[in-house]
Design an enzyme around this catalytic site. Structure first.
Site, PDB file in Angstrom:
ATOM      1  N   SER A  98       0.819  -1.215   0.000  1.00 35.78           N
ATOM      2  CA  SER A  98       0.000   0.000   0.000  1.00 35.78           C
ATOM      3  C   SER A  98       0.852   1.264   0.000  1.00 35.78           C
ATOM      4  O   SER A  98       1.998   1.263   0.461  1.00 35.78           O
ATOM      5  CB  SER A  98      -0.893   0.042   1.239  1.00 35.78           C
ATOM      6  OG  SER A  98      -1.719  -1.079   1.288  1.00 35.78           O
TER       7      SER A  98
HETATM    8  N1  SAH Z   1       0.205  -5.445   4.057  1.00 34.19           N
HETATM    9  C1  SAH Z   1       1.008  -5.745   2.916  1.00 34.19           C
HETATM   10  C2  SAH Z   1       0.292  -5.526   1.600  1.00 34.19           C
HETATM   11  C3  SAH Z   1      -0.650  -6.606   1.373  1.00 34.19           C
HETATM   12  S1  SAH Z   1      -1.298  -6.839  -0.222  1.00 34.19           S
HETATM   13  C4  SAH Z   1       2.323  -5.002   2.919  1.00 34.19           C
HETATM   14  O1  SAH Z   1       2.581  -4.188   3.818  1.00 34.19           O
HETATM   15  O2  SAH Z   1       3.119  -5.247   2.012  1.00 34.19           O
HETATM   16  C5  SAH Z   1      -2.526  -8.007   0.288  1.00 34.19           C
HETATM   17  C6  SAH Z   1      -2.009  -9.377   0.642  1.00 34.19           C
HETATM   18  O3  SAH Z   1      -3.105 -10.137   1.116  1.00 34.19           O
HETATM   19  C7  SAH Z   1      -1.424 -10.136  -0.546  1.00 34.19           C
HETATM   20  O4  SAH Z   1      -0.111 -10.491  -0.245  1.00 34.19           O
HETATM   21  C8  SAH Z   1      -2.324 -11.354  -0.668  1.00 34.19           C
HETATM   22  O5  SAH Z   1      -1.657 -12.515  -1.051  1.00 34.19           O
HETATM   23  C9  SAH Z   1      -2.864 -11.485   0.766  1.00 34.19           C
HETATM   24  N2  SAH Z   1      -4.107 -12.246   0.913  1.00 34.19           N
HETATM   25  C10 SAH Z   1      -5.170 -12.325   0.054  1.00 34.19           C
HETATM   26  N3  SAH Z   1      -6.116 -13.146   0.566  1.00 34.19           N
HETATM   27  C11 SAH Z   1      -5.645 -13.593   1.770  1.00 34.19           C
HETATM   28  C12 SAH Z   1      -6.150 -14.461   2.776  1.00 34.19           C
HETATM   29  N4  SAH Z   1      -7.335 -15.088   2.652  1.00 34.19           N
HETATM   30  N5  SAH Z   1      -5.400 -14.669   3.885  1.00 34.19           N
HETATM   31  C13 SAH Z   1      -4.181 -14.075   4.035  1.00 34.19           C
HETATM   32  N6  SAH Z   1      -3.653 -13.253   3.110  1.00 34.19           N
HETATM   33  C14 SAH Z   1      -4.367 -13.006   1.997  1.00 34.19           C
END
Ligand code: SAH
Length: 239
Positions: free
Chosen positions: A87
């Site tokens: 983000s």
């Molecule tokens: N917070 C992160 C950005 C996350 S992007 C940072 O600081 O870099 C969103 C993430 O959520 C992705 O890596 C994706 O793989 C994960 N995601 C999607 N569905 C999910 C689920 N059911 N459980 C855990 N992670 C999930």
């Protein structure tokens, strides 16, 4: 003999030169980070001093793919691997601030991604539990967080829709991927007096929703419109 000494001198100069270059690069990133905090966070209304200090400390450039390092402090989200995104710094600051965390808090993050948000929370909180569903991302994030000595941050390879019942309840829950509806298990794992921030919505622009649990009752408020990657299950199907 003379040539040998000259060669030694040359090696010393080269080594010093490269460590000087690395130091200069570090200072450049530090400057960019200071500007990011000032222009993108403070000037836009982020006030929580713990969040500000955390984002001054965490070296965002170490969490993004190497080829994107130079963009790490820009005012935008960046691609990480596996088609996911880290983000925009403002969104990280905003979501962290909404949770009103401190050094006593235990917090759950869904969507570890690069591990950057988890590191920011790690600077503020007592314990951070972060769940990621994609193995390669969880492994890389865990490696980076370990090498930076975030001992209070643990990552898990699992489906975050289900939360982490073994360690609940949590004072704060931050969801960084977007489901269509608020997952029930997460609501149940929120402590009384706790807060959860989650992007919810079907396609495109989502509403960032802030939930508070007070005496077992949940209150809800839409706080921002945002774009987030979808929350998916193990087959890759959106929740
Ligand atoms: N917070 C992160 C950005 C996350 S992007 C940072 O600081 O870099 C969103 C993430 O959520 C992705 O890596 C994706 O793989 C994960 N995601 C999607 N569905 C999910 C689920 N059911 N459980 C855990 N992670 C999930």
């Amino acid at each position: 003999m003379k040539t040998k000494i000259c060669l030694h001198l040359l090696i010393i100069l080269l080594l010093n030169g490269s460590s000087f270059k690395a130091k200069a690069q570090e200072m450049k990133f530090e400057n960019m980070r200071t500007n990011m905090v000032l222009d993108q966070l403070i000037k836009r209304g982020i006030k929580d001093s713990l969040v500000i200090r955390a984002m001054e400390n965490v070296e965002r450039h170490l969490f993004v793919p190497i080829r994107l390092k130079k963009y790490a402090y820009q005012d935008r989200p960046l691609p990480i691997n596996e088609g996911q995104t880290i983000s925009q710094p403002y969104i990280v600051g905003f979501m962290s601030e909404q949770l009103k965390l401190d050094s006593t808090s235990r917090v759950l993050e869904i969507g570890t991604g690069s591990g950057y948000q988890a590191a920011v929370l790690g600077e503020i909180c007592k314990e951070v539990y972060s769940i990621e569903i994609i193995k390669s991302l969880q492994e890389r994030a865990s490696f980076v967080l370990d090498s930076l000595q975030y001992k209070n941050v643990k990552t898990y390879l699992a489906d975050g829709y289900l939360g982490l019942p073994s360690d609940a309840p949590f004072d704060g829950i931050i969801v960084t991927c977007s489901p269509n509806n608020i997952p029930k298990p997460l609501l149940e794992q929120l402590a009384d007096g706790g807060r959860m921030i989650i992007p919810v919505g079907e396609t495109g622009v989502k509403k960032l929703v802030l939930l508070k649990k007070q005496n077992g009752k949940i209150s809800k408020k839409n706080v921002l419109s945002v774009r987030f990657v979808p929350m998916v299950d193990k087959r890759g199907i959106s929740y």
